[in-house]
Design an enzyme around this catalytic site. Structure first.
Site, PDB file in Angstrom:
ATOM      1  CB  CYS A 160       1.760   3.895 -11.708  1.00  0.00           C
ATOM      2  SG  CYS A 160       2.103   4.546 -13.196  1.00  0.00           S
ATOM      3  CG  HIS A 189      -9.713  -2.788  -8.096  1.00  0.00           C
ATOM      4  ND1 HIS A 189     -10.368  -2.556  -9.353  1.00  0.00           N
ATOM      5  CD2 HIS A 189      -8.340  -3.178  -8.789  1.00  0.00           C
ATOM      6  CE1 HIS A 189      -9.971  -3.119 -10.495  1.00  0.00           C
ATOM      7  NE2 HIS A 189      -8.447  -4.125  -9.804  1.00  0.00           N
ATOM      8  CG  HIS A 243       7.146  14.049   5.962  1.00  0.00           C
ATOM      9  ND1 HIS A 243       7.942  15.147   5.428  1.00  0.00           N
ATOM     10  CD2 HIS A 243       7.999  12.762   7.472  1.00  0.00           C
ATOM     11  CE1 HIS A 243       8.684  15.313   6.613  1.00  0.00           C
ATOM     12  NE2 HIS A 243       8.257  14.461   7.721  1.00  0.00           N
ATOM     13  CG  HIS A 303       2.346   7.428  -9.422  1.00  0.00           C
ATOM     14  ND1 HIS A 303       3.887   7.494 -10.172  1.00  0.00           N
ATOM     15  CD2 HIS A 303       1.703   7.722 -10.663  1.00  0.00           C
ATOM     16  CE1 HIS A 303       3.890   6.872 -10.795  1.00  0.00           C
ATOM     17  NE2 HIS A 303       2.656   7.358 -11.394  1.00  0.00           N
ATOM     18  CG  ASN A 310       5.295   7.911 -14.209  1.00  0.00           C
ATOM     19  OD1 ASN A 310       5.766   7.085 -13.965  1.00  0.00           O
ATOM     20  ND2 ASN A 310       4.182   8.432 -15.013  1.00  0.00           N
TER      21      ASN A 310
END
Length: 513
Positions: free
Chosen positions: A238, A317, A401, A405, A438
């Site tokens: 995502c 990562h 702002h 996700h 989602n």
């Protein structure tokens, strides 16, 4: 998968799982990442005060001083030539090493037709009619839907809604074409950019990777030019939308006078799980159809009409750790049915990735006062073992702002608490989850579109997009608004119904049997 890796849990994450308080447990090594990033850009920080000092010194010279200086230099040809060469050399280095400014001309978030709208009751009834799920797992899916934060107007593709369902490659291509072409058509219409003018194309879709690729599908449909730099990213979860933005940014740095088209989507048709492993059923309840197209430019002439400028991208990562690598894992269940399993460690892993990401991003965006307070407190606690209360930086001082996700209500709840955000800051994420579900990597653009439709974007505002993805990854992008956005002039998926959405997500009633 090796024996050293933890297998995904057979049960979904429980509601008691929470993100760790990463702001209180930050290690010095993560702070070093942010300061290393800051120092690597130190040339520009050093040149600014140096030029200011020179300018102040020159301003103190009087006319006689300048005449005297000229008299001393006019016969010294070697000095003049040397100084000229040095000035040209330094100017060349500055202009060649200066990063190109990347502008977001406009973007489009796709809104499917009302015919593909799915209520929670329709979803449950359809799941029951397929005969694929046990009674216990039908009840489990009802419970997840009631707690998910999804509303009554999310979208599913036709192939999944049919009786019986028809998940096949042809239907998956139809879904991809409908979403991607719909978003791109709207974007090209809004910007007036011709398809032949696009020099860079980056497409990301995690679970659907056909041959020819989705990027080739777009090239063929829009007859893009033969020398286009085309990339298709798969399996990156995502957060792949921000990876695509970062890749496009790197390509625009070395290709002047170019447009980059970034397309982010996910495909439901071939990835609706029809087994009975509960850790895999979670994705059925949360993921919905959607996509977005973004047009980036490095042309200075586009600044006047662009909405935003890309300020930072930070990628994290954690895939070197086996637990992180396997916490979101696509695999076959005991009946050879493919699905994406979610581990019970997911929340903890997300917290670790977020901790690393924001500690790297913090020195780049936080006011110096916040950085000093945080760093001094951290050094006191970690180095001098002082028993003092940790200082939590206020990221609301860095951003107006927040686009987080919309992975699920539990994640949004924990991030709201951990980052000390208000309901107003969380509203775009919660409303996107409620209205569209989602939509994977494209959810960030529905959230930014919501913020625009509310009339909140003012010139100079800063927006922080942050997303999580399998692997495990946490990625951020920071945008600065170049102009005030007037929602009345925007073609926006929210615009017709924006006033129907309050700050609080409406209480979701239990689904009938």
């Amino acid at each position: 998968m090796s024996n050293s890796q933890e297998q995904p849990a057979t049960n979904p994450p429980t509601t008691t799982a929470t993100l760790p308080n990463f702001l209180l447990s930050t290690k010095l090594k993560y702070v070093k990442l942010g300061y290393h990033y800051l120092i690597s850009h130190g040339l520009y920080l050093l040149l600014t005060p140096l030029l200011a000092i020179i300018a102040v010194h020159l301003s103190t010279l009087t006319t006689p001083d300048l005449i005297n200086l000229w008299d001393q230099l006019r016969f010294n040809l070697v000095t003049i030539i040397t100084c000229s060469i040095l000035i040209v050399f330094l100017a060349t280095i500055y202009f060649m090493s200066r990063p190109r400014k990347i502008y977001l001309v406009d973007f489009s978030a796709y809104k499917p037709d009302p015919a593909r709208m799915v209520t929670r009751e329709i979803f449950v009834n359809h799941s029951k009619k397929t005969g694929m799920f046990t009674e216990e797992n039908l009840a489990f899916q009802k419970k997840i839907l009631e707690r998910s934060g999804l509303g009554q107007k999310t979208y599913f593709p036709d192939a999944v809604l049919r009786d019986p369902p028809n998940p096949c490659m042809a239907e998956a291509r139809k879904e991809a074409e409908m979403v991607m072409f719909g978003a791109i058509d709207d974007l090209l219409s809004k910007t007036g950019v011709k398809a032949k003018d696009i020099g860079i194309l980056v497409v990301n879709c995690s679970l659907f990777c056909p041959t020819p690729s989705l990027s080739a599908m777009i090239v063929n449909h829009y007859k893009l030019r033969g020398n286009i730099m085309s990339y298709n990213l798969g399996g990156m979860g995502c957060s792949a939308g921000l990876i695509s933005i970062d890749l496009a940014k790197q390509l625009l740095q070395v290709n002047p006078n170019s447009y980059a088209l970034v397309v982010s989507t996910e495909n439901i048709t071939l990835n609706w799980y029809h087994g009975n492993n509960r850790s895999m059923l979670m994705s059925n309840c949360l993921f919905r159809m959607g996509g977005a197209a973004v047009l980036l430019s490095n042309r200075s002439s586009d600044r006047r009409r662009s909405k935003y400028q890309l300020i930072h991208t930070v990628r994290t990562h954690k895939g070197a750790d086996d637990r992180c690598y396997s916490c979101v894992f696509q695999q076959e269940d005991e009946n050879k049915k493919i699905g994406v399993a979610l581990s019970k460690d997911l929340m903890a892993v997300a917290g670790e990735a977020l901790k690393t990401n924001i500690t790297t991003l913090g020195p780049l965006v936080l006011p110096m006062s916040e950085q000093l307070l945080f760093f001094m407190t951290l050094v006191g606690r970690k180095v001098f073992q002082m028993k003092i209360k940790p200082y939590i930086p206020d990221f609301k001082l860095a951003f107006e702002h927040f686009c987080i996700h919309a992975g699920g209500r539990a994640v949004l709840d924990e991030l709201e608490k951990s980052l000390d955000l208000s309901e107003w800051h969380m509203e775009p994420s919660r409303m996107t989850l409620y209205r569209f579900g989602n939509t994977s990597s494209s959810s960030l653009w529905y959230e930014l579109a919501y913020t625009e439709a509310k009339g909140r974007i003012r010139k100079g505002d800063r927006a922080w997009q942050i997303a999580f993805g399998s692997g495990f990854k946490c990625n951020s992008a920071v945008w600065k608004a170049l102009r005030t956005i007037d929602p009345a002039k925007e073609k926006n998926p929210w615009i017709d119904e924006i006033n129907d959405f309050p700050v609080h997500v409406p209480k979701i009633e239990k689904i009938g049997s």
